[in-house]
Write a protein that holds these residues in place. Structure first.
Motif, PDB file in Angstrom:
ATOM      1  N   ARG A 102       0.837  -1.213   0.000  1.00 52.65           N
ATOM      2  CA  ARG A 102       0.000   0.000   0.000  1.00 52.65           C
ATOM      3  C   ARG A 102       0.860   1.246   0.000  1.00 52.65           C
ATOM      4  O   ARG A 102       0.541   2.230  -0.638  1.00 52.65           O
ATOM      5  CB  ARG A 102      -0.936   0.006   1.206  1.00 52.65           C
ATOM      6  N   ARG A 103       1.973   1.220   0.729  1.00 49.62           N
ATOM      7  CA  ARG A 103       2.874   2.362   0.754  1.00 49.62           C
ATOM      8  C   ARG A 103       3.442   2.599  -0.644  1.00 49.62           C
ATOM      9  O   ARG A 103       3.556   3.732  -1.083  1.00 49.62           O
ATOM     10  CB  ARG A 103       4.005   2.118   1.752  1.00 49.62           C
ATOM     11  N   GLU A 149       1.375   9.306  -5.854  1.00 51.61           N
ATOM     12  CA  GLU A 149       1.937  10.640  -5.610  1.00 51.61           C
ATOM     13  C   GLU A 149       2.851  11.066  -6.762  1.00 51.61           C
ATOM     14  O   GLU A 149       2.812  12.209  -7.198  1.00 51.61           O
ATOM     15  CB  GLU A 149       2.702  10.637  -4.280  1.00 51.61           C
ATOM     16  N   GLU A 205       2.011   1.758  -3.451  1.00 51.53           N
ATOM     17  CA  GLU A 205       0.921   2.267  -4.282  1.00 51.53           C
ATOM     18  C   GLU A 205       0.712   3.752  -4.039  1.00 51.53           C
ATOM     19  O   GLU A 205       0.474   4.513  -4.974  1.00 51.53           O
ATOM     20  CB  GLU A 205      -0.364   1.496  -4.007  1.00 51.53           C
ATOM     21  N   ARG A 206       0.828   4.181  -2.788  1.00 48.70           N
ATOM     22  CA  ARG A 206       0.691   5.605  -2.476  1.00 48.70           C
ATOM     23  C   ARG A 206       1.820   6.403  -3.102  1.00 48.70           C
ATOM     24  O   ARG A 206       1.598   7.500  -3.614  1.00 48.70           O
ATOM     25  CB  ARG A 206       0.676   5.819  -0.962  1.00 48.70           C
TER      26      ARG A 206
END
Length: 51
Positions: free
Chosen positions: A18-19, A26, A21-22
């Motif tokens: 998830r990190r 961004e 993907e963030r």
């Protein structure tokens, strides 16, 4: 006991993914902003009369 470790490993993997993907989202946002800024600059250059 193995089920607990498996669940823990899956949770860690999911959190890391998830990190990532963030971070990708961004970076895409920043790229779109840079493209928009460049497009605005080019259109202003074309609209401004030469000096």
């Amino acid at each position: 006991m193995a089920g607990i470790w498996r669940d823990f490993a899956a949770a860690v993997f999911t959190a890391l993914r998830r990190r990532d993907e963030r971070a990708i989202a961004e970076e895409r946002r920043r790229a779109i902003e840079r493209l928009a800024d460049e497009t605005i600059r080019e259109s202003r250059r074309a609209a401004d009369p030469p000096e």
